[in-house]
Design a protein around this motif. Structure first.
Motif, short mmCIF file in Angstrom:
data_model
loop_
_atom_site.label_atom_id
_atom_site.label_comp_id
_atom_site.label_asym_id
_atom_site.label_seq_id
_atom_site.Cartn_x
_atom_site.Cartn_y
_atom_site.Cartn_z
N ARG A 143 0.83 -1.22 0.00
CA ARG A 143 0.00 0.00 0.00
C ARG A 143 0.86 1.26 0.00
O ARG A 143 0.59 2.23 0.69
CB ARG A 143 -0.96 0.00 1.19
N SER A 144 1.89 1.23 -0.81
CA SER A 144 2.82 2.35 -0.91
C SER A 144 2.60 3.06 -2.24
O SER A 144 2.65 2.43 -3.30
CB SER A 144 4.26 1.84 -0.83
N PRO A 145 2.35 4.37 -2.22
CA PRO A 145 2.18 5.10 -3.49
C PRO A 145 3.45 5.00 -4.33
O PRO A 145 4.54 5.30 -3.85
CB PRO A 145 1.93 6.55 -3.04
N ARG A 146 3.31 4.57 -5.57
CA ARG A 146 4.45 4.42 -6.47
C ARG A 146 3.93 4.45 -7.90
O ARG A 146 2.73 4.27 -8.14
CB ARG A 146 5.18 3.10 -6.21
N PRO A 147 4.82 4.66 -8.87
CA PRO A 147 4.37 4.56 -10.26
C PRO A 147 3.92 3.13 -10.57
O PRO A 147 4.63 2.17 -10.26
CB PRO A 147 5.63 4.92 -11.06
N VAL A 148 2.75 2.98 -11.15
CA VAL A 148 2.24 1.67 -11.56
C VAL A 148 2.00 1.69 -13.06
O VAL A 148 1.52 2.68 -13.62
CB VAL A 148 0.95 1.27 -10.81
N THR A 149 2.34 0.59 -13.73
CA THR A 149 2.27 0.53 -15.19
C THR A 149 1.42 -0.65 -15.64
O THR A 149 1.64 -1.78 -15.22
CB THR A 149 3.68 0.41 -15.80
N ALA A 150 0.45 -0.38 -16.50
CA ALA A 150 -0.36 -1.41 -17.13
C ALA A 150 -0.28 -1.22 -18.64
O ALA A 150 -0.03 -0.11 -19.12
CB ALA A 150 -1.81 -1.33 -16.66
N ARG A 151 -0.49 -2.28 -19.39
CA ARG A 151 -0.41 -2.18 -20.84
C ARG A 151 -1.67 -2.71 -21.50
O ARG A 151 -2.39 -3.56 -20.98
CB ARG A 151 0.82 -2.93 -21.36
N GLY A 152 -1.94 -2.18 -22.68
CA GLY A 152 -3.00 -2.68 -23.53
C GLY A 152 -2.37 -3.11 -24.85
O GLY A 152 -1.30 -2.63 -25.22
N MET A 153 -3.03 -4.02 -25.58
CA MET A 153 -2.46 -4.43 -26.86
C MET A 153 -3.53 -4.93 -27.81
O MET A 153 -4.61 -5.35 -27.40
CB MET A 153 -1.38 -5.49 -26.67
N ARG A 154 -3.19 -4.83 -29.10
CA ARG A 154 -4.01 -5.40 -30.17
C ARG A 154 -3.08 -6.34 -30.95
O ARG A 154 -2.12 -5.92 -31.57
CB ARG A 154 -4.54 -4.30 -31.09
#
Length: 439
Positions: A143-154
């Motif tokens: 529960r630590s604020p940090r940059p989070v990265t998610a990806r989408g793709m086709r």
């Protein structure tokens, strides 16, 4: 398959072309080399826990509906802002031959309270609303604020019935748990990449046999390499033992060139604290991201004030057919290029152990054997994304013959003039020639 040490060259004659090739690359790229990128990088500007966005990021506003969505161009980087509630939409114009990848990194404020299941969700849909992909990234148990990265793709897949046509697609970005999320807007960094199809049809099944044994962590004294504070400013490193200091709430980024056929092994070690009385859940987090910033794997461990080590699970070699695997970790290792090792120290560590800084040791080993790629039918966007550049080979060499290492290390040290490089190259060439067997 694949040993975790690059085979040592046995023929002395083979060393000379390598040295010459290295020197040629130097002369072509000396001006472009990031002088002190891998050997004397200074700490990036910004407070601990901050994120340094790409210098060339284009400002763009997400739309509240697909009708007003602004376009994202392949090969470009964008900066936007995500409110607490609602979904933001962006537009893609895609052909019917390339795979497309969109990564979104959300940066919350350092002072906001987040929950384990809070984060971002990224989706890609076609013009009719059909789903191409959905992925979420959350803050996790720390529960630590940090940059989070998610990806989408086709992805182009002859067996698929959706998202295969050329035309308009939409990227949606939203928070996964808005009702429990901090009220402030989150900054976003978005990138778009396209991957062409291979010239020839190859295997359509992921490799099943690979070396899944965990090697011993790389030994040796660490060399100091200050980490970057974002993907675009990640510190370039190769196989080795690297050291930096990290503060609670801080996230460090390292860039590792990984060729086809190579495996990445990584561990992070946090030094002990003078006050070893307390516990921070999931305090030390280590993650690996691929060239399109998609997360490959992650691991986290709590901190009690004693020396703590966390390591990634054994991963298969990078191979084009990995994309056909059912396991996401394997599927993410689908192309060569620059991979990213990301280390985060939870903000809650400061509650029991102070603000630090804490000594961090990163051990990186590249296993397997470098091979050739699939032979793409066109250029990726951005160009060269799915290959290891000559510049990166010079600045972050893999373990090889002693002569190769000598030449490459000399090149990577900032401040050496071209004349000095030529003299050094001649010296290496001469020393090599003297060791060549006489006919």
């Amino acid at each position: 398959m694949g040993r975790w040490c690059t085979a040592r060259r046995s023929a002395a004659a083979g060393r000379v072309p390598v040295v010459v090739a290295v020197l040629a690359a130097v002369l072509a790229t000396t001006a472009a080399l990031p002088g002190a990128t891998s050997f004397a990088v200074g700490r990036a500007a910004g407070a601990a826990g901050g994120y340094d966005f790409a210098d060339d990021a284009v400002r763009i506003a997400g739309a509240s509906a697909t009708a007003g969505a602004e376009p994202l161009a392949a090969g470009a980087t964008y900066r936007s802002s995500l409110p607490r509630n609602g979904t933001l939409y962006y537009r893609l114009e895609l052909d019917a031959a390339s795979d497309a990848y969109v990564s979104v990194t959300a940066v919350p404020g350092a002072d906001g309270e987040v929950t384990a299941v809070d984060g971002i969700r990224v989706s890609v849909r076609d013009a009719d609303g059909g789903s191409c992909s959905v992925q979420s990234a959350t803050f996790g148990a720390a529960r630590s604020p940090r940059p989070v990265t998610a990806r989408g793709m086709r992805e182009i897949d002859p067996a698929a019935h959706r998202c295969q046509d050329s035309g308009t697609y939409y990227v949606g970005v939203e928070r996964t748990r808005p009702q429990d999320s901090p009220p402030d807007d989150w900054d976003l960094e978005l990138t778009v990449a396209t991957e062409p199809r291979p010239r020839e049809t190859g295997a359509t099944k992921a490799p099943e046999a690979w070396d899944s044994a965990s090697p011993e962590p790389l030994p040796g004294e660490p060399e100091r390499r200050p980490g970057g504070h974002g993907f675009a400013h990640a510190t370039l490193v190769g196989q080795g033992v690297w050291r930096d200091d990290i503060r609670p709430g801080e996230t460090l980024y390292y860039k590792v060139p990984v060729d086809w056929g190579r495996q990445v092994y990584a561990t992070a070690e946090l030094a002990g604290s003078a006050d070893a009385s307390g516990y921070a859940t999931g305090a030390l987090r280590l993650a690996l991201h691929n060239p399109v910033r998609g997360e490959v794997d992650d691991a986290a461990k709590g901190y009690t004030g004693r020396t703590t080590t966390v390591g990634l699970a054994p991963l298969p070699p990078v191979a084009y057919p990995n994309r056909y695997a059912t396991a996401g970790q394997v599927g993410a290792l689908r192309f060569a290029g620059d991979y990213y090792v990301v280390v985060h120290l939870a903000a809650q560590v400061a509650d029991d152990f102070g603000q630090g800084p804490f000594a961090l040791t990163l051990r990186l080993r590249l296993g397997g054997s470098a091979g050739t790629g699939p032979g793409y039918a066109g250029e990726s966007r951005p160009k060269g994304l799915f290959e290891v550049s000559a510049q990166d080979r010079v600045a972050a060499p893999a373990v090889g013959a002693a002569d190769d290492d000598l030449a490459m290390k000399a090149v990577a040290v900032g401040g050496i003039g071209t004349g000095s490089l030529l003299l050094l190259g001649l010296a290496v060439w001469t020393a090599t020639a003297r060791r060549r067997p006489r006919p």
